[in-house]
Every structure is written in structure tokens, then in C-alpha cells.
Design a protein around this motif. Structure first.
Motif, short mmCIF file in Angstrom:
data_model
loop_
_atom_site.label_atom_id
_atom_site.label_comp_id
_atom_site.label_asym_id
_atom_site.label_seq_id
_atom_site.Cartn_x
_atom_site.Cartn_y
_atom_site.Cartn_z
N PHE A 1 146.16 95.08 36.86
CA PHE A 1 145.43 94.67 35.66
C PHE A 1 146.25 93.64 34.89
O PHE A 1 147.40 93.92 34.50
N ARG A 2 145.66 92.48 34.66
CA ARG A 2 146.37 91.39 33.97
C ARG A 2 145.60 90.96 32.72
O ARG A 2 144.38 90.91 32.72
N TRP A 3 146.37 90.65 31.69
CA TRP A 3 145.79 90.02 30.52
C TRP A 3 146.83 89.10 29.88
O TRP A 3 147.93 89.55 29.63
N PRO A 4 146.50 87.84 29.65
CA PRO A 4 145.21 87.18 29.91
C PRO A 4 144.86 87.19 31.41
O PRO A 4 145.75 87.19 32.26
N TYR A 5 143.57 87.19 31.68
CA TYR A 5 143.06 87.27 33.05
C TYR A 5 142.69 85.87 33.54
O TYR A 5 141.79 85.24 33.00
N HIS A 6 143.42 85.40 34.54
CA HIS A 6 143.12 84.11 35.13
C HIS A 6 142.88 84.29 36.63
O HIS A 6 143.41 85.22 37.25
N GLN A 7 142.12 83.38 37.20
CA GLN A 7 141.86 83.43 38.64
C GLN A 7 142.99 82.70 39.36
O GLN A 7 143.07 81.48 39.36
N THR A 8 143.90 83.48 39.96
CA THR A 8 145.02 82.92 40.72
C THR A 8 145.18 83.72 42.01
O THR A 8 144.58 84.77 42.19
N ILE B 1 139.56 106.40 37.13
CA ILE B 1 139.99 106.06 35.77
C ILE B 1 140.59 107.29 35.11
O ILE B 1 141.57 107.20 34.36
N GLU B 2 140.04 108.44 35.42
CA GLU B 2 140.52 109.69 34.83
C GLU B 2 141.98 109.95 35.18
O GLU B 2 142.75 110.44 34.34
N GLU B 3 142.40 109.66 36.39
CA GLU B 3 143.79 109.93 36.77
C GLU B 3 144.76 108.96 36.12
O GLU B 3 145.97 109.20 36.12
N MET B 4 144.25 107.86 35.56
CA MET B 4 145.13 106.88 34.90
C MET B 4 145.08 106.99 33.38
O MET B 4 145.63 106.14 32.67
N LYS B 5 144.45 108.03 32.86
CA LYS B 5 144.20 108.12 31.42
C LYS B 5 145.47 108.22 30.58
O LYS B 5 145.47 107.85 29.40
N ASN B 6 146.56 108.72 31.15
CA ASN B 6 147.81 108.85 30.39
C ASN B 6 148.75 107.67 30.59
O ASN B 6 149.88 107.69 30.09
N GLU B 7 148.31 106.67 31.31
CA GLU B 7 149.16 105.50 31.57
C GLU B 7 148.96 104.48 30.45
O GLU B 7 147.85 104.00 30.23
N PRO B 8 150.04 104.14 29.74
CA PRO B 8 149.94 103.26 28.57
C PRO B 8 149.17 101.97 28.85
O PRO B 8 149.47 101.26 29.82
N LEU B 9 148.15 101.73 28.02
CA LEU B 9 147.37 100.49 28.00
C LEU B 9 146.38 100.32 29.16
O LEU B 9 145.59 99.39 29.13
N SER C 1 142.86 100.43 27.93
CA SER C 1 142.67 99.27 27.05
C SER C 1 142.51 97.99 27.86
O SER C 1 141.66 97.14 27.54
N LEU C 2 143.32 97.83 28.89
CA LEU C 2 143.23 96.64 29.74
C LEU C 2 141.90 96.58 30.47
O LEU C 2 141.27 95.51 30.56
N ILE C 3 141.48 97.71 31.01
CA ILE C 3 140.20 97.74 31.73
C ILE C 3 139.06 97.37 30.79
O ILE C 3 138.20 96.54 31.13
N LYS C 4 139.05 97.95 29.60
CA LYS C 4 137.99 97.65 28.62
C LYS C 4 138.01 96.17 28.24
O LYS C 4 136.95 95.51 28.18
N ARG D 1 129.44 98.34 32.56
CA ARG D 1 130.42 98.45 31.48
C ARG D 1 129.91 99.22 30.27
O ARG D 1 130.68 99.98 29.65
N ASP D 2 128.64 99.06 29.91
CA ASP D 2 128.13 99.78 28.74
C ASP D 2 128.09 101.28 28.98
O ASP D 2 128.25 102.07 28.04
N HIS D 3 127.90 101.67 30.25
CA HIS D 3 127.83 103.10 30.56
C HIS D 3 129.19 103.77 30.42
O HIS D 3 129.27 104.95 30.04
N ILE D 4 130.28 103.04 30.72
CA ILE D 4 131.61 103.66 30.66
C ILE D 4 132.38 103.26 29.40
O ILE D 4 133.51 103.71 29.20
N SER D 5 131.78 102.42 28.57
CA SER D 5 132.47 101.92 27.38
C SER D 5 132.91 103.03 26.44
O SER D 5 134.07 103.07 25.98
N THR D 6 132.01 103.95 26.13
CA THR D 6 132.35 105.05 25.21
C THR D 6 133.48 105.91 25.78
O THR D 6 134.38 106.36 25.06
N TYR D 7 133.43 106.13 27.09
CA TYR D 7 134.49 106.90 27.76
C TYR D 7 135.83 106.19 27.64
O TYR D 7 136.85 106.81 27.30
N LEU D 8 135.85 104.88 27.87
CA LEU D 8 137.09 104.12 27.75
C LEU D 8 137.61 104.15 26.31
O LEU D 8 138.82 104.29 26.07
#
Length: 448
Positions: free
Chosen positions: A88-95, A341-349, A352-355, A375-382
Motif C-alpha cells: 500500500f503506497r501513498w501518494p499512489y502513482h502508477q510505477t 482486511i480483518e487480519e490486518m486491523k491492528n497494523e498501523p495505518l 487508513s491507507l486502503i480507505k 468501496r461504499d459497502h466496506i467504507s463504514t467497516y474501514l
């Protein structure tokens, strides 16, 4: 000076590189059994391996990085996972986002090996050349790939792949201790080399060769049961990189020129790896549900709305690139790795990065990966995971949102994988994230 037969063969190879797959097929049907057909066919009786005693098959490869033996047994493999990818990268560029590949991790081993090999067999039997195919002129690369995979697997995993008989230039007989299958690769071969490769490694393989006439790289053979998207190899084979990547966002603007130059410079001793990702709610290897759009749009939307957001996962496409020294073919491997996504819930950021990416990434990438559909379906969960991390002090409200320093791996994987023989996932409940049984139940569509 080349004789007439050699000139015919050379001309045929050039034509094969220049024509499309359909054109090649039509042309090939018109050729009578003779010199050209004899050397361009892969049938057991007329392939180069079966008809030429002085075949390069079995010849010693140029010096390449050698893997370190990993002395694990089939039983121990059941506790192994792939490395914990977090691309997961931010800023997100196509490279291209490539990293040097430690040869130990070219063909990694994990607990899903049996599932992948069984799926490869099922897909090959059901779909054949839609997913595994080769063109005339790819013989040398197919043989060298088979030879390279055999050497790698027997050297890296001596207790998983054993050599029952080594006949030198006449080939080998290998036993896959994981599946218990004996693979007789002595000459003449009974199958195309790609079939043997698919019975040894869980990865997909693309074989790319440069056409000296136009200087471009073409896909000449492929064993790709797990494209994930809705395309088959029959739509890609015989095409050059520009056509294959035509629908990839920003390819023509940002990657086209640099990719051809990069392919030209890739040396056998410098393999690389990279990873891309998208989101789905299944573990299908051939066609992810999210890529059924728009053909199965009604079913897709219904599936999304009826699926608990906790069931969504990140599908990482782990990829490698290396050049074979004899044929000079470039081998592109790919295999999917799933992380809920559930198994990564305790991993910092990570939440946030996925959202951030699925809502604010480049619009063409959002569309290409179908983020808009789910995305709208999982937004509240994120959002709940983000708030949870703030409440637990894992992150702060003003923690800068940026690529993790351990990219492309999880923050807790504080190790240099170049010096780690394999990877034991420190998850307490390993069964919790083992999807092998679930994946079989997910096969409900005719084209799965």
C-alpha cells in the motif's frame, strides 16, 4: 551459408513473431508434415526434444544465483505462509515498483500449495489452451524454463522434490513429495514443458521474447491458470507488451517507453520482484468475482451487498521477472496471495491507507480495479477500524498518512527476508486464515 530447410525454419519463426495467434493457427493448419512442422510442433513424436539427440535440454546453465536449501518436509509446509505483503503506497502513482529478488523467494512455498496445484489441474482439464498455450518458436524457452524450475525446486526444497533418476542430457525423473506424483521428464517428453512446470510450481508463468525485426517483446508462451481477471491467455498470446498492457491505466503515458528499455537491460543475474493488489470478497484463482463486471453485474452487486465487510480481502499479485541465459527469454511469474482486511486491523495505518486509496487514488486506477463497485459497502467497516486504531493508541488522529517504512511488507515483519529461509507466520490461530476449504465452495459460476 544456410541451407534451404534452415531458411524455411528461420522464416517461419519470424512470421510467428509477427503474426497474431489466430493468424499463426490458420497458417499452421496449411503446413504439411515436413521440415517446418517437424521442428515447430510440440507433439511427443515430433518435438525438438523428441527428435534431436543434441537438444540443449539438460545442458549446463550459465552461472546464476543459487537458492539456499530449505530442509522442510511436506508436513511442515502446512504451517508455512507467503511473506506478509502490504503493498500500500501513498501518494499512489502508477510505477513498476520493483525490488531486487532474492533467488530463495523466486518460487516460494506455503500451506496453500496443494490447493494451487489442484486448481491448476482442474483449470487445465476444463479450459486447456485458454489458460496454457505456446506458439511455434517458443520451444527453446519452454524447455529452458522447465529445466530452470526443476533445478530450482530440487535445490531449494530437497525434501519436497526428489530426483529419482538423472539421465543427464536425456532428462530426469522427479517425484513431487507433496502431491506424490512422479514426473517423467526424460526424452522424448510426453507433455509440453509448461505442463510439467505447472505440476511443480504454484506460480503462473509468462514467457516473453524479443522480436529482432521490430525490437519489441512478445508473449510467446504462457501457463496462466490464475489471471484473476476475466481474460484468457488466448487473448494475449502472440501480442507485444503494448497490446497486452493496452487497458492498464497510464501505461502508454508513463510506462511504455521505460518498460521496453527495462526489458532490454534485464540481466539473468539480476531478477526482480514486485506486487500489485486489488480488493475482492472471494478466493477464486481463475476469475475473481469483482472482475465479472459488467457481464455478471447483477450477481456481483448482490454478492457485495450480502457479504459481511469483514469477509473482504486484499488480493496481492506477487510477481517476479528474470531472464533465462540460453534462450534470452524473460520469465514473468505471478501468483495471488490473500490477506483478509480483518487480519490486518491492528497494523498501523493499513485500514487508513486502503480507505484513502480506494476513494482518492488516481481515477483510472480506481475504475480499473473496480474500487467504485465495492468501496461504499466496506467504507463504514474501514472507518470503524480506523477509529479503533485511534482509540487503542495504535495511531493518532494527526498521524501522517504515508507509505509504511517497511513497504512492501507488514510493519511487524522486522526481518531481512534475504536471509530468512522461508516464513513461518506468527499468527496464533493459523486455521483462522486458511481459506483452502472455503475456496472450493466459492466455485459456482460456469467459467470458474
Amino acid at each position: 551459408m544456410l541451407d534451404t530447410n534452415a531458411l524455411i525454419l528461420l522464416g517461419g519463426l519470424v512470421i510467428c513473431l509477427l503474426l497474431s495467434h489466430k493468424q499463426i493457427t490458420a497458417l499452421y493448419k496449411k503446413i504439411d508434415t515436413g521440415y517446418l512442422k517437424k521442428y515447430l510442433s510440440f507433439s511427443p513424436s515430433s518435438s525438438p526434444a523428441g527428435s534431436r539427440k543434441n537438444s540443449s535440454y539438460g545442458a549446463k546453465l550459465e552461472p546464476l544465483p543459487k537458492p539456499t536449501p530449505l530442509m522442510i518436509t511436506p508436513e511442515q509446509v502446512k504451517n508455512y505462509d507467503d511473506r506478509p505483503w502490504r503493498p500500500f503506497r501513498w501518494p499512489y502513482h502508477q510505477t513498476m515498483s520493483i525490488f531486487k529478488l532474492d533467488i530463495n523467494h523466486w518460487l516460494d512455498m506455503d500451506k496453500y500449495y496443494w490447493h494451487y496445484i489442484q486448481e491448476k489441474e482442474r483449470i487445465w482439464l476444463k479450459y486447456g489452451k485458454e489458460n496454457i498455450d505456446w506458439l511455434p518458436g517458443s520451444e527453446d524457452a519452454c524447455f529452458e524454463l522447465m529445466e530452470t524450475v526443476v533445478e530450482h525446486m530440487t535445490a531449494r526444497y530437497p525434501l519436497l522434490f526428489t530426483v529419482l533418476e538423472d539421465k543427464g542430457s536425456d532428462g530426469k525423473i522427479i517425484k513431487n513429495e507433496l502431491t506424490k506424483e512422479v514426473l517423467d521428464m526424460t526424452l522424448p517428453l510426453k507433455e509440453n514443458p509448461l505442463i510439467y512446470v505447472s505440476k511443480l510450481a504454484k506460480e503462473d508463468f509468462y514467457i516473453v521474447k524479443k522480436n529482432p525485426e521490430d525490437g519489441k517483446h512478445y508473449l510467446v508462451a504462457a501457463a496462466v491458470p490464475f489471471p484473476g481477471g476475466s481474460f484468457g491467455i488466448d487473448h494475449k498470446i502472440g501480442k507485444h507488451l503494448d497490446v497486452i498492457h493496452d487497458d492498464v491505466p497510464y501505461y502508454h503515458e508513463k510506462l511504455k517507453k521505460s518498460m521496453e528499455r527495462w526489458f532490454e537491460r534485464l540481466a539473468p543475474e539480476n531478477p526482480v520482484e514486485r506486487a500489485s493488489w486489488y480488493i475482492s470478497w472471494d478466493h477464486k484463482l481463475k476469475v475473481s468475482n469483482v472482475y465479472r463486471i459488467p457481464k455478471f453485474e447483477a450477481d456481483t452487486v448482490a454478492d457485495i451487498n450480502s457479504t459481511d465487510p469483514k469477509e473482504f480481502n486484499v488480493r496481492v499479485e506477487r510477481q517476479t521477472l528474470r531472464r533465462l541465459p540460453k534462450s534470452q527469454a524473460i520469465i514473468f511469474t505471478n501468483h495471488p496471495v490473500f490477506y483478509s482486511i480483518e487480519e490486518m486491523k491492528n497494523e498501523p495505518l493499513v485500514p487508513s491507507l486502503i480507505k484513502k486509496i480506494i476513494y482518492e487514488g488516481p481515477k483510472d486506477i480506481i475504475k480499473y480495479k473496480n474500487f467504485e463497485v465495492l468501496r461504499d459497502h466496506i467504507s463504514t467497516y474501514l472507518d470503524s477500524l480506523i477509529k479503533r486504531q485511534i482509540d487503542k493508541g495504535i495511531i493518532k488522529e494527526d498521524t501522517p498518512l504515508k507509505t509504511l517504512p517497511t513497504y512492501p511488507f507488514a510493519y511487524w515483519a522486522k526481518t531481512d527476508f534475504d536471509f530468512v529461509n522461508g516464513w513461518l507466520n506468527p499468527t496464533v490461530d493459523k486455521k483462522k486464515f486458511d481459506y483452502s476449504a472455503t475456496a472450493k465452495d466459492e466455485l459456482v459460476y460456469e467459467d470458474d
